[in-house]
Motif scaffolding. Structure first.
Motif, short mmCIF file in Angstrom:
data_model
loop_
_atom_site.label_atom_id
_atom_site.label_comp_id
_atom_site.label_asym_id
_atom_site.label_seq_id
_atom_site.Cartn_x
_atom_site.Cartn_y
_atom_site.Cartn_z
N THR A 91 -5.11 15.26 5.91
CA THR A 91 -4.77 14.25 6.91
C THR A 91 -5.99 13.88 7.75
N SER A 92 -5.90 12.72 8.38
CA SER A 92 -7.04 12.17 9.12
C SER A 92 -7.33 12.93 10.42
N LYS A 93 -6.35 13.66 10.94
CA LYS A 93 -6.57 14.39 12.17
C LYS A 93 -6.90 15.86 11.92
N GLN A 119 -4.91 24.89 7.83
CA GLN A 119 -4.13 24.21 8.86
C GLN A 119 -5.03 23.49 9.87
N ASN A 120 -6.14 24.09 10.22
CA ASN A 120 -7.08 23.47 11.16
C ASN A 120 -8.49 23.46 10.57
N ALA A 121 -8.57 23.10 9.31
CA ALA A 121 -9.85 23.16 8.59
C ALA A 121 -10.72 21.93 8.81
N GLY A 122 -10.22 20.94 9.50
CA GLY A 122 -10.96 19.71 9.68
C GLY A 122 -10.66 18.72 8.56
N LEU A 123 -11.29 17.56 8.61
CA LEU A 123 -11.02 16.51 7.64
C LEU A 123 -11.54 16.90 6.26
N GLN A 124 -10.64 16.97 5.29
CA GLN A 124 -10.99 17.30 3.92
C GLN A 124 -11.03 16.03 3.09
N LYS A 125 -12.21 15.72 2.54
CA LYS A 125 -12.42 14.48 1.79
C LYS A 125 -11.80 14.54 0.40
N CYS A 126 -11.88 15.71 -0.24
CA CYS A 126 -11.34 15.84 -1.60
C CYS A 126 -10.76 17.23 -1.80
N MET A 127 -9.82 17.32 -2.76
CA MET A 127 -9.16 18.58 -3.10
C MET A 127 -8.90 18.58 -4.59
N ASP A 142 -17.60 17.79 6.59
CA ASP A 142 -18.63 18.58 7.26
C ASP A 142 -19.47 19.39 6.28
N GLY A 143 -19.18 19.26 4.96
CA GLY A 143 -19.95 19.96 3.94
C GLY A 143 -19.43 21.33 3.59
#
Length: 397
Positions: A91-93, A119-127, A142-143
């Protein structure tokens, strides 16, 4: 080519989509939509649609809908487990959400589950889930690269400095390797079992590696990487035994925004930033299907082969989701092969019967009108019986 544009004006724009494999070669599609804030507002939605292979279209109404909370933000990316019972949505948040698909064709429900490590991992671009479904990997803007066991979610790797910012990732067919690409043009290979970094892919000075996909046919151990060499888009091919570049091929005129390989490994597809899609045969690396401006003037956000049909699911923010039937050579289905073998068997039986019925005429010699067929004897003259030959032998004595 047949295609369906599923526009639903009452909700926000489409963010991404993915196929869901179900038992008995049934396929569903999950479509993620952003929230709509202008005019009549609507929440972000996750919708599951059934797929009809005869009409090559998604159902007009969804089988199930799940509304994301406003605190979650909009969906960013989706990865579906190979078993077809779970999917993860970033998600975006920040953070990722786990969902379980419950029920059958008549009654389907999307249940939200807890996913503590993300749960609070930050924005994930791909999975991405591994091919055997035993691992889940996520890449953040964030890399940070994370690899976890599934379903116990034990953390294998949590590397905050894997890349400058992770752009794409893919597991190998045997689930042994994980390839990742970065926004700075680099690409790395990781051992999925323990997260050990194995190699950094070679590239020329003006080359940026953007997308990556492993071969899936089980016989060609290759890694395909969509790269930008100056102003020229190419697809590099790497040998996964040495991670050396074998060569490259130009499959599209403009740079790709997404990449996919069919489940059987026979075809590779590129989705362009101008809305085009190109599908090439892996064996020859020649284009077999090209859809120009399928998503007119829009970047294709997601692109995926149907698990059991030569059909492509694509999405874009402007044109929504589209289902496209690919114009590739038709393949023999299993029942057709058995039917052909049965016909060949029956034809051989009929030929054998005809040959048997007419075999006497083949062995007959040309004879006169009153000529009799000579008798063949192992004991003497073919015109006499064995008893006659014995008596003749006694008289001679």
């Amino acid at each position: 080519m047949e295609k369906e544009e599923a526009s639903r004006g009452e909700s926000g724009h489409v963010v991404c989509g993915s196929w869901i494999r179900r038992p008995k070669k049934v396929n569903w599609a999950i479509i993620a939509r952003a929230s709509k804030r202008r005019g009549a507002s609507s929440p972000a939605l996750l919708s599951i649609f059934s797929f009809d292979p005869i009409t090559t279209s998604l159902s007009s109404s969804p089988l199930a809908i799940h509304e994301l909370k406003e605190s979650d933000g909009d969906p960013v990316a989706i990865s579906v487990h190979p078993g077809g019972d779970y999917f993860v949505c970033s998600t975006s948040k920040g953070g990722c959400k786990l969902f379980e698909i419950v029920g059958g064709a008549m009654c389907v429900t999307i249940l939200a589950k807890e996913l503590p490590p993300l749960q609070n991992a930050g924005l994930q671009k791909c999975m991405a889930f591994s091919f055997d479904g035993s691992k889940l990997a996520t890449g953040g803007v964030d890399g940070c690269l994370r690899i976890m066991e599934w379903p116990n979610l034990t953390v294998i790797l949590d590397e905050p400095k894997a890349h400058k910012s992770i752009r794409d990732m893919d597991f190998s067919l045997d689930s042994e390797f994980l390839a990742t690409t970065s926004t700075d043009g680099s690409a790395r290979i990781w051992k999925a079992e323990d997260g050990f970094p194995l190699s950094t892919l070679e590239r020329s000075g003006d080359e940026n590696i953007e997308l990556c996909r492993f071969s899936k046919d089980g016989t060609k151990p290759f890694l395909f990487c969509a790269a930008q060499r100056g102003d020229v888009p190419v697809v590099n091919v790497y040998d996964i035994s040495t991670w050396k570049k074998l060569g490259f091929k130009k499959l599209s005129r403009k740079s790709a925004s997404t990449m996919a390989v069919s489940l059987d490994g026979k075809y590779i597809a590129l989705g362009g930033k101008d809305g085009d899609i190109s599908v090439a045969e892996v064996k020859t690396m020649e284009i077999y299907h090209y859809s120009k401006r399928l998503h007119l003037g829009q970047t294709i956000a997601s692109l995926e082969f149907c698990p059991s049909e030569r059909v492509m699911l694509t999405t874009s923010s402007e044109w929504g989701e589209m289902v496209t039937k690919l114009t590739v050579p038709k393949e023999w289905k299993e029942w057709q092969i058995y039917a052909l073998l049965f016909c060949l068997f029956m034809a051989s039986v009929v030929l054998a019967y005809v040959f048997f019925e007419n075999s006497d005429s083949f062995w007959k010699l040309p004879m006169g009108k009153d000529q009799r067929r000579p008798k063949i004897s192992l004991f003497g003259d073919s015109s006499t019986t064995p008893a006659e030959d014995h008596n003749k032998w006694n008289l001679d004595l």
